[in-house]
Design a protein around this motif. Structure first.
Motif, short mmCIF file in Angstrom:
data_model
loop_
_atom_site.label_atom_id
_atom_site.label_comp_id
_atom_site.label_asym_id
_atom_site.label_seq_id
_atom_site.Cartn_x
_atom_site.Cartn_y
_atom_site.Cartn_z
N VAL A 44 0.84 -1.21 0.00
CA VAL A 44 0.00 0.00 0.00
C VAL A 44 0.87 1.26 0.00
N THR A 45 1.89 1.29 0.86
CA THR A 45 2.73 2.48 1.00
C THR A 45 4.00 2.43 0.16
N GLY A 46 4.40 1.22 -0.26
CA GLY A 46 5.64 1.06 -1.00
C GLY A 46 6.88 1.07 -0.12
N GLU A 47 6.70 1.16 1.20
CA GLU A 47 7.83 1.19 2.12
C GLU A 47 8.46 -0.19 2.29
N VAL A 48 9.78 -0.22 2.34
CA VAL A 48 10.49 -1.46 2.65
C VAL A 48 10.44 -1.62 4.16
N THR A 49 9.87 -2.74 4.61
CA THR A 49 9.70 -2.96 6.05
C THR A 49 10.74 -3.90 6.65
N ALA A 50 11.39 -4.69 5.82
CA ALA A 50 12.44 -5.59 6.31
C ALA A 50 13.34 -5.97 5.14
N ILE A 51 14.60 -6.20 5.47
CA ILE A 51 15.60 -6.59 4.47
C ILE A 51 16.38 -7.79 5.00
N CYS A 52 16.58 -8.76 4.13
CA CYS A 52 17.38 -9.93 4.48
C CYS A 52 18.38 -10.15 3.34
N GLU A 53 19.65 -10.28 3.69
CA GLU A 53 20.66 -10.60 2.70
C GLU A 53 21.28 -11.95 3.03
N LEU A 54 21.34 -12.81 2.03
CA LEU A 54 21.92 -14.14 2.17
C LEU A 54 23.14 -14.23 1.26
N THR A 55 24.25 -14.65 1.82
CA THR A 55 25.45 -14.85 1.02
C THR A 55 25.75 -16.33 0.97
N ALA A 56 25.83 -16.85 -0.25
CA ALA A 56 26.14 -18.26 -0.46
C ALA A 56 27.55 -18.37 -1.02
N VAL A 57 28.34 -19.24 -0.43
CA VAL A 57 29.72 -19.46 -0.86
C VAL A 57 29.80 -20.85 -1.47
N CYS A 58 30.42 -20.94 -2.62
CA CYS A 58 30.61 -22.24 -3.28
C CYS A 58 31.83 -22.91 -2.65
N ILE A 59 31.62 -24.10 -2.11
CA ILE A 59 32.70 -24.81 -1.43
C ILE A 59 32.93 -26.17 -2.08
N ASP A 60 34.19 -26.47 -2.29
CA ASP A 60 34.56 -27.78 -2.82
C ASP A 60 34.51 -28.77 -1.66
N PRO A 61 33.57 -29.73 -1.68
CA PRO A 61 33.42 -30.64 -0.55
C PRO A 61 34.61 -31.58 -0.35
N SER A 62 35.38 -31.82 -1.40
CA SER A 62 36.50 -32.75 -1.25
C SER A 62 37.66 -32.14 -0.45
N ILE A 63 37.82 -30.83 -0.51
CA ILE A 63 38.91 -30.19 0.24
C ILE A 63 38.39 -29.21 1.29
N ARG A 64 37.07 -29.04 1.33
CA ARG A 64 36.41 -28.16 2.31
C ARG A 64 36.93 -26.73 2.26
N ARG A 65 37.14 -26.24 1.05
CA ARG A 65 37.63 -24.87 0.84
C ARG A 65 36.75 -24.19 -0.22
N PRO A 66 36.64 -22.86 -0.15
CA PRO A 66 35.88 -22.15 -1.19
C PRO A 66 36.52 -22.36 -2.56
N ARG A 67 35.68 -22.39 -3.57
CA ARG A 67 36.16 -22.52 -4.94
C ARG A 67 35.36 -21.56 -5.81
N ALA A 68 35.82 -21.37 -7.01
CA ALA A 68 35.12 -20.48 -7.95
C ALA A 68 33.73 -21.03 -8.27
N LEU A 69 32.81 -20.11 -8.49
CA LEU A 69 31.47 -20.52 -8.91
C LEU A 69 31.56 -21.24 -10.25
N PRO A 70 30.75 -22.26 -10.47
CA PRO A 70 30.72 -22.87 -11.80
C PRO A 70 30.35 -21.78 -12.82
N PRO A 71 30.96 -21.81 -14.00
CA PRO A 71 30.74 -20.75 -15.00
C PRO A 71 29.26 -20.50 -15.31
#
Length: 87
Positions: A44-71
Protein backbone atom coordinates in the motif's frame (compact mmCIF):
# COMPACT_ATOMS: atom_id res chain seq x y z
CA UNK A 1 26.86 -24.78 -1.99
CA UNK A 2 27.82 -25.27 1.60
CA UNK A 3 28.51 -21.91 3.22
CA UNK A 4 25.77 -19.41 4.03
CA UNK A 5 25.67 -16.15 5.93
CA UNK A 6 22.52 -14.17 6.70
CA UNK A 7 21.93 -10.61 7.83
CA UNK A 8 18.50 -9.14 8.35
CA UNK A 9 16.98 -5.98 9.72
CA UNK A 10 13.50 -4.64 10.26
CA UNK A 11 12.98 -1.04 9.26
CA UNK A 12 9.27 -0.59 10.01
CA UNK A 13 6.64 -2.54 11.94
CA UNK A 14 3.84 -4.40 10.23
CA UNK A 15 0.40 -5.03 11.65
CA UNK A 16 -2.19 -7.77 11.09
CA UNK A 17 -3.92 -7.18 7.79
CA UNK A 18 -1.03 -5.28 6.16
CA UNK A 19 -0.49 -6.34 2.56
CA UNK A 20 3.12 -7.20 1.78
CA UNK A 21 5.21 -8.56 -1.06
CA UNK A 22 8.73 -9.95 -1.18
CA UNK A 23 11.07 -8.52 -3.80
CA UNK A 24 14.18 -10.63 -4.39
CA UNK A 25 17.30 -9.76 -6.32
CA UNK A 26 20.95 -10.66 -6.74
CA UNK A 27 22.85 -7.97 -4.82
CA UNK A 28 26.40 -9.06 -5.61
CA UNK A 29 28.32 -11.69 -7.56
CA UNK A 30 31.96 -12.41 -6.75
CA UNK A 31 34.32 -15.16 -7.89
CA UNK A 32 33.31 -17.53 -5.07
CA UNK A 33 30.07 -16.15 -3.69
CA UNK A 34 26.64 -14.77 -4.52
CA UNK A 35 24.67 -12.38 -2.29
CA UNK A 36 20.88 -12.40 -2.59
CA UNK A 37 18.73 -9.58 -1.20
CA UNK A 38 15.10 -10.01 -0.13
CA UNK A 39 12.98 -6.99 0.75
CA UNK A 40 9.59 -7.16 2.45
CA UNK A 41 7.56 -4.29 0.98
CA UNK A 42 4.26 -2.84 2.18
CA UNK A 43 2.23 -2.93 -1.04
CA UNK A 44 0.00 0.00 0.00
CA UNK A 45 2.73 2.48 1.00
CA UNK A 46 5.64 1.06 -1.00
CA UNK A 47 7.83 1.19 2.12
CA UNK A 48 10.49 -1.46 2.65
CA UNK A 49 9.70 -2.96 6.05
CA UNK A 50 12.44 -5.59 6.31
CA UNK A 51 15.60 -6.59 4.47
CA UNK A 52 17.38 -9.93 4.48
CA UNK A 53 20.66 -10.60 2.70
CA UNK A 54 21.92 -14.14 2.17
CA UNK A 55 25.45 -14.85 1.02
CA UNK A 56 26.14 -18.26 -0.46
CA UNK A 57 29.72 -19.46 -0.86
CA UNK A 58 30.61 -22.24 -3.28
CA UNK A 59 32.70 -24.81 -1.43
CA UNK A 60 34.56 -27.78 -2.82
CA UNK A 61 33.42 -30.64 -0.55
CA UNK A 62 36.50 -32.75 -1.25
CA UNK A 63 38.91 -30.19 0.24
CA UNK A 64 36.41 -28.16 2.31
CA UNK A 65 37.63 -24.87 0.84
CA UNK A 66 35.88 -22.15 -1.19
CA UNK A 67 36.16 -22.52 -4.94
CA UNK A 68 35.12 -20.48 -7.95
CA UNK A 69 31.47 -20.52 -8.91
CA UNK A 70 30.72 -22.87 -11.80
CA UNK A 71 30.74 -20.75 -15.00
CA UNK A 72 27.04 -21.39 -15.71
CA UNK A 73 26.06 -20.27 -12.19
CA UNK A 74 28.20 -17.13 -12.38
CA UNK A 75 26.76 -16.28 -15.80
CA UNK A 76 23.13 -16.73 -14.69
CA UNK A 77 23.71 -14.73 -11.50
CA UNK A 78 25.32 -11.89 -13.47
CA UNK A 79 22.37 -11.77 -15.88
CA UNK A 80 19.89 -11.83 -12.98
CA UNK A 81 21.81 -8.96 -11.36
CA UNK A 82 21.29 -6.91 -14.49
CA UNK A 83 24.67 -7.35 -16.10
CA UNK A 84 25.87 -9.67 -18.80
CA UNK A 85 27.59 -13.00 -18.49
CA UNK A 86 30.85 -11.26 -19.44
CA UNK A 87 30.78 -8.96 -16.33
Amino acid sequence: WRGFSRTSRTTKSLFPGDCVAVQSSIADVQERRVTMRHELVNTVTGEVTAICELTAVCIDPSIRRPRALPPEVAAKAAVMRGGTSAD
